[in-house]
Design a protein around this motif. Sequence first.
Motif, PDB file in Angstrom:
ATOM      1  N   GLY A  27       0.746  -1.228  -0.294  1.00  0.00           N
ATOM      2  CA  GLY A  27      -0.523   0.144   0.398  1.00  0.00           C
ATOM      3  C   GLY A  27       0.897   1.175   0.164  1.00  0.00           C
ATOM      4  N   PRO A  28       0.366   2.696   0.281  1.00  0.00           N
ATOM      5  CA  PRO A  28      -1.245   2.520   0.436  1.00  0.00           C
ATOM      6  C   PRO A  28      -1.876   2.711  -0.545  1.00  0.00           C
ATOM      7  CG  PRO A  28       0.250   4.480   0.430  1.00  0.00           C
ATOM      8  CD  PRO A  28       0.779   3.744   0.315  1.00  0.00           C
ATOM      9  N   ASP A  29      -1.430   2.908  -1.821  1.00  0.00           N
ATOM     10  CA  ASP A  29      -2.797   3.107  -3.028  1.00  0.00           C
ATOM     11  C   ASP A  29      -3.197   1.831  -2.756  1.00  0.00           C
ATOM     12  OD1 ASP A  29      -1.971   5.331  -2.977  1.00  0.00           O
ATOM     13  OD2 ASP A  29      -0.519   4.984  -4.732  1.00  0.00           O
ATOM     14  N   PRO A  30      -3.959   1.211  -3.822  1.00  0.00           N
ATOM     15  CA  PRO A  30      -4.269  -0.272  -4.095  1.00  0.00           C
ATOM     16  C   PRO A  30      -3.692  -0.465  -4.852  1.00  0.00           C
ATOM     17  CG  PRO A  30      -6.630   2.133  -4.685  1.00  0.00           C
ATOM     18  CD  PRO A  30      -4.703   3.022  -4.646  1.00  0.00           C
ATOM     19  N   ALA A  31      -3.990  -1.774  -5.483  1.00  0.00           N
ATOM     20  CA  ALA A  31      -3.122  -2.347  -5.975  1.00  0.00           C
ATOM     21  C   ALA A  31      -3.314  -2.640  -7.284  1.00  0.00           C
ATOM     22  CB  ALA A  31      -3.181  -4.513  -5.527  1.00  0.00           C
ATOM     23  N   PRO A  32      -2.470  -2.860  -8.413  1.00  0.00           N
ATOM     24  CA  PRO A  32      -2.832  -3.009  -9.292  1.00  0.00           C
ATOM     25  C   PRO A  32      -4.235  -4.260 -10.487  1.00  0.00           C
ATOM     26  CG  PRO A  32      -0.540  -2.831  -9.676  1.00  0.00           C
ATOM     27  CD  PRO A  32      -1.195  -3.241  -8.038  1.00  0.00           C
ATOM     28  N   ALA A  33      -4.383  -3.842 -11.132  1.00  0.00           N
ATOM     29  CA  ALA A  33      -5.537  -4.804 -11.821  1.00  0.00           C
ATOM     30  C   ALA A  33      -4.737  -5.867 -11.877  1.00  0.00           C
ATOM     31  CB  ALA A  33      -6.923  -4.110 -12.943  1.00  0.00           C
ATOM     32  N   GLU A  34      -3.793  -6.020 -13.285  1.00  0.00           N
ATOM     33  CA  GLU A  34      -2.960  -7.184 -13.885  1.00  0.00           C
ATOM     34  C   GLU A  34      -2.719  -8.038 -12.212  1.00  0.00           C
ATOM     35  OE1 GLU A  34      -1.097  -7.475 -17.571  1.00  0.00           O
ATOM     36  OE2 GLU A  34       0.721  -8.465 -15.399  1.00  0.00           O
ATOM     37  N   LEU A  35      -2.479  -7.763 -11.202  1.00  0.00           N
ATOM     38  CA  LEU A  35      -1.750  -8.499  -9.800  1.00  0.00           C
ATOM     39  C   LEU A  35      -2.715  -9.256  -9.381  1.00  0.00           C
ATOM     40  CD1 LEU A  35       0.402  -8.522  -7.835  1.00  0.00           C
ATOM     41  CD2 LEU A  35       0.352  -6.292  -6.658  1.00  0.00           C
ATOM     42  N   ARG A  36      -3.924  -8.165  -9.021  1.00  0.00           N
ATOM     43  CA  ARG A  36      -5.298  -8.788  -8.614  1.00  0.00           C
ATOM     44  C   ARG A  36      -6.001 -10.090  -8.970  1.00  0.00           C
ATOM     45  NH1 ARG A  36      -8.936  -4.722  -8.375  1.00  0.00           N
ATOM     46  NH2 ARG A  36     -10.514  -5.118  -7.010  1.00  0.00           N
ATOM     47  N   ASP A  37      -5.303  -9.796 -10.851  1.00  0.00           N
ATOM     48  CA  ASP A  37      -6.065 -10.753 -11.115  1.00  0.00           C
ATOM     49  C   ASP A  37      -5.383 -12.074 -10.578  1.00  0.00           C
ATOM     50  OD1 ASP A  37      -7.760 -11.445 -14.034  1.00  0.00           O
ATOM     51  OD2 ASP A  37      -5.609 -13.095 -14.488  1.00  0.00           O
ATOM     52  N   ARG A  38      -3.500 -11.720 -10.637  1.00  0.00           N
ATOM     53  CA  ARG A  38      -3.170 -13.364 -10.648  1.00  0.00           C
ATOM     54  C   ARG A  38      -2.884 -13.497  -9.186  1.00  0.00           C
ATOM     55  NH1 ARG A  38      -2.862 -12.261 -15.848  1.00  0.00           N
ATOM     56  NH2 ARG A  38      -1.087 -11.980 -16.682  1.00  0.00           N
ATOM     57  N   PHE A  39      -3.045 -12.626  -7.986  1.00  0.00           N
ATOM     58  CA  PHE A  39      -3.203 -13.060  -6.673  1.00  0.00           C
ATOM     59  C   PHE A  39      -4.761 -13.963  -6.604  1.00  0.00           C
ATOM     60  CE2 PHE A  39      -4.934 -12.713  -2.357  1.00  0.00           C
ATOM     61  CZ  PHE A  39      -3.804 -12.997  -1.639  1.00  0.00           C
ATOM     62  N   THR A  40      -5.528 -13.576  -7.384  1.00  0.00           N
ATOM     63  CA  THR A  40      -7.076 -14.158  -6.899  1.00  0.00           C
ATOM     64  C   THR A  40      -6.561 -15.202  -8.167  1.00  0.00           C
ATOM     65  OG1 THR A  40      -7.967 -11.691  -7.207  1.00  0.00           O
ATOM     66  CG2 THR A  40      -9.843 -13.523  -7.370  1.00  0.00           C
ATOM     67  N   ARG A  41      -6.057 -15.537  -8.933  1.00  0.00           N
ATOM     68  CA  ARG A  41      -5.650 -16.515  -9.566  1.00  0.00           C
ATOM     69  C   ARG A  41      -5.349 -18.039  -9.120  1.00  0.00           C
ATOM     70  NH1 ARG A  41      -7.945 -16.779 -14.585  1.00  0.00           N
ATOM     71  NH2 ARG A  41      -7.690 -14.885 -15.760  1.00  0.00           N
ATOM     72  N   VAL A  42      -4.260 -17.363  -8.024  1.00  0.00           N
ATOM     73  CA  VAL A  42      -3.567 -18.717  -7.268  1.00  0.00           C
ATOM     74  C   VAL A  42      -4.666 -18.357  -5.821  1.00  0.00           C
ATOM     75  CG1 VAL A  42      -1.822 -18.723  -5.190  1.00  0.00           C
ATOM     76  CG2 VAL A  42      -1.426 -17.231  -7.637  1.00  0.00           C
ATOM     77  N   LEU A  43      -5.373 -17.409  -5.176  1.00  0.00           N
ATOM     78  CA  LEU A  43      -5.754 -18.083  -4.390  1.00  0.00           C
ATOM     79  C   LEU A  43      -6.502 -18.849  -5.239  1.00  0.00           C
ATOM     80  CD1 LEU A  43      -7.335 -17.246  -1.474  1.00  0.00           C
ATOM     81  CD2 LEU A  43      -8.209 -15.765  -2.559  1.00  0.00           C
TER      82      LEU A  43
END
Lengths: 597, 597
Positions: B416-432
């Motif tokens: 943080g403190p900013d929101p995470a970028p969309a591509e990173l969230r996409d990758r994290f969510t696929r791992v999750l």
Amino acid sequence: MRNGNNDTELGARLSALRAEIARENLAGFVVPRADEHLGEYVPAAAERLAWISGFTGSAGLAVVLADRAALFTDGRYQLQAAAELDPMHWTLLHSIEQPAFAWLAAIAGAGPRIGYDPWLISEDQLARARTAGLDMVPLAANPIDRLWADRPAAPASHIVAHPLAHSGLDSATKRAEIAATLVAAKTDAAVITDPASLAWLFNIRAGDIPYTPVPLGFALIRADASASLFIDPARIPEPVRAGLGATVSIAPRDALPDALAALAGKTVRVDPAGSPAWFAQTLRAAGATVVDGPDPCLLPKACKNAVEQEGARRAHLRDAAPLCRFLAWLAREAPSGRIDEIGAASHLLDLRCELPEFHGESFNAISGAGPNGAIIHYRVSAASNRPLKPNEVYLIDSGAQFADGTTDVTRTIWTGPDPAPAELRDRFTRVLRGHIAIALLIFPDGVAGPHIDTLARAPLWQVGLDYDHGTGHGVGSYLSVHEGPAGISRAAKPIKLAPGMILSNEPGYYLPGAYGIRLENLLLVQPAPEHSAGKPFLRFETLTLAPFDRALIDTTQLTRAERAWVNAYHARVLAEVGPALAGSDAAWLQAACAPLD
Amino acid sequence: MRNGNNDTELGARLSALRAEIARENLAGFVVPRADEHLGEYVPAAAERLAWISGFTGSAGLAVVLADRAALFTDGRYQLQAAAELDPMHWTLLHSIEQPAFAWLAAIAGAGPRIGYDPWLISEDQLARARTAGLDMVPLAANPIDRLWADRPAAPASHIVAHPLAHSGLDSATKRAEIAATLVAAKTDAAVITDPASLAWLFNIRAGDIPYTPVPLGFALIRADASASLFIDPARIPEPVRAGLGATVSIAPRDALPDALAALAGKTVRVDPAGSPAWFAQTLRAAGATVVDGPDPCLLPKACKNAVEQEGARRAHLRDAAPLCRFLAWLAREAPSGRIDEIGAASHLLDLRCELPEFHGESFNAISGAGPNGAIIHYRVSAASNRPLKPNEVYLIDSGAQFADGTTDVTRTIWTGPDPAPAELRDRFTRVLRGHIAIALLIFPDGVAGPHIDTLARAPLWQVGLDYDHGTGHGVGSYLSVHEGPAGISRAAKPIKLAPGMILSNEPGYYLPGAYGIRLENLLLVQPAPEHSAGKPFLRFETLTLAPFDRALIDTTQLTRAERAWVNAYHARVLAEVGPALAGSDAAWLQAACAPLD
């Protein structure tokens, strides 16, 4: 069916065989349900197991001892075998629960001499028998053949060329490719005993056995790309012979022993699982070095070339029209209760027969209504034939042979007219979700069938359910509907999935006594270049075109991705198959392919 | 780090070793990074590879010839080895791309005599060397040990009893169980060389090597349930010795050759992959029959009993408090950019040290910020240490040893403190989603790790991504954090998952030069009786308790089932761990565990 006359006849055969066994100084003799190619279908001349026992199932092994005779077959055939065997003479055993060799070792005492026909058993099977403690004795001639007076002649159907327009690759190129793998493996030659490999390698087809358009024969291929084909030379039409060129010799089967003897000092590959033990035994006796290895045609045959892939697409599109017309007819007629299993299968066959390109079924169709659908390998007979009642489940698994491709498709239908029960829709939808998980999968190079089988089962597993068969098998190109070496199953060898392979995707669910569900499309393995930035990825192209029964889909269970897949698939079916249908069939397809609610 | 003095010193060592090699009339000598137990961690006395080459990585093999010396290590250690080796003396090679034995066979001519220490190499490795064409010559003594003047003493840490309250089963019962498997396999005895098996079998623990609380020693267990433990008898406290009873003899390691000689005529199991070749060689020379087979303790040790399972739950709950306090601290401090990788790992260790039950880390924690997180086996050093910058990814993989259980957990955090970028969230969510697919799985008895690995990868595969490590490894009970025989990986042996096994579930994604994502919980295999109406089904119980970073979850990608899993897991974490936190830590946990939007 058993009757008094047969019993007498069969009893006499058993006595005669026992006399032969005694004459050979053996404790017993094994009679597998196999021919000299160890495949799924055998010609009438090889039905020795039926001749000696009366059992006509497609899998089994008999053991005949001086005072006992036992037949081993799997769960599929227990009922049929019980009906066909004479209990006065035969003990029926379950081949999985009580394996034949272990049983034999246990009852026959230490190291019993058990005779076998080395043409009907593989080296791998022999090794298992020996591990069980049996003294396995090869016989130069099968005693049954001496006794079987009216044994049918070996098949000699018409052999035709499989043209380049369908094969995509001439035989010389295929032979050069196989020869290169032999050179790389430092092997001088390989024995080919699988008729499908023979048909593929020489680009020939025939009708020696049911459903699989192959000639029965053997071949040798050498590291210099020359080959010998062992089959009655009179059966090979002159244009086929000319097309094969000077490096392919054609000789009758009687020439095999001399041809193997000529390999003295050479290194020869024999498939220990797929080839009769006779080959390795004869080669070793001749002074050749036998190397265990898979039939070298298996992998290149499995990976269809671009011409075969295009042929597969054409064949599936062509086959979709009669299949969808059949499903439309079923939707109209089934609620009436006037159709039965035999009638339904016949009607589908009739519709396929209207296609000029149709060369016959790729297997004996499975047409099972209600509880019969729960019998995984069900084949309807006059005795078992059952009407399709209103408001029940009907399963139809069938396929066609075309010169450009082999099809295999299963659909599960709710006969109506009432809505299907919620639990049934739940089960059907879980099977469908498993099917979609495979269909949608993108996977890296190196992944094999055993690694992806779980995806097809997970939705059923989630509620403690499963199905007792593999998720998928390989399919040939105008060849066998069951083709190795890859399969989608935990029990399959981890052969990596490669571009051009055609595999079935057929999860199911079977509630004994109630219904069976199976949803089968054929898939073609393709590169996925748009996903291969890092390393090569692959995907499946669905070949089969026919709607899944909307009446059985519980749409609330589907994820967005699953719903999108169904809608896109149905839209494709409508777009591609719709133009081939007319009238009420076309209207039915339109409704069957409408987007899910 | 290299320097002039070391170069001179290392050069002299190499010359001295070459003189020994010449004296033994050998073409070369192999120096694996191994001790006499062939495990992951070795004591200082076994760091022969570092002594001769300067390379200090945890995996590698040196080959010293008269005119060349080469070091083989895998991708993890190429950079480190390049920095540590003197290129004047050493060639660095990639152990996967250029396997050592094949390289040696290619450069050293036909059948070179290559010396080896039979205590440092397995029979399986030897077989591979011989298949490559090498004439492998065992040496009675390791020449390095003769040259290494200041070689550290063998470890002799304090040995303690592992009490019944934690082991759940006394040693006599365990030995009777192992003896029964030997009897069933018609084997007279088995050799135990894995210190974790030794620790499990005799219910003892020690500190001979880092991170894994085991004593280094050997054992023989016989079919009559008697056993011999080969370890300095002075190290065994009297109560432990008394507890083992009269059927366990304790002798120094020097007694091993005589003990093996006493097995002349007996059938003895030796693990060909896990035990030094010295054992099979010595047994064969003594006239024993060696049977290849896995260490008989592996499977029973992997299947934790009810007491060990309850201990694992306690250990994970206990470990969750410092872990969550650490994550809360990170959330407060990371956006400032004042924390670095070493400081973060130290803070987590400090918090764990506050627990009176903490016995140390279960491995050297991986603390990687930004691009360092993409190095799968990253270990921070003073040279590599990097601040956690604002708005980047931080990966922390750590674990603890407690007497009642071993933990291993990885979380990936957005600073943080900013929101995470969309591509990173996409990758994290696929791992999750991959992690959740494993966590939610219910599966029938018979399924093994290689069959389910795909479930964890499918969401990444769908966009052409993957991770280059297994999905899960076994974890011991106050033993090794990497424990066989089961694992969740396509490369793992198909050992069926059995109740009581503890396995990690740790899919990941690594973008080199940018960030690493890994999400790891430990799972306990449990029966699923509510789903076992047809056949036995199993499920996973998640042991690890810590929230996943909500800032990195793309909730739009989750299915309803996945979202429900996250919310239920977070609610459980809050309910179970919340009471152990206070003040701002408790407030953070509350927010971190709130239901997803």
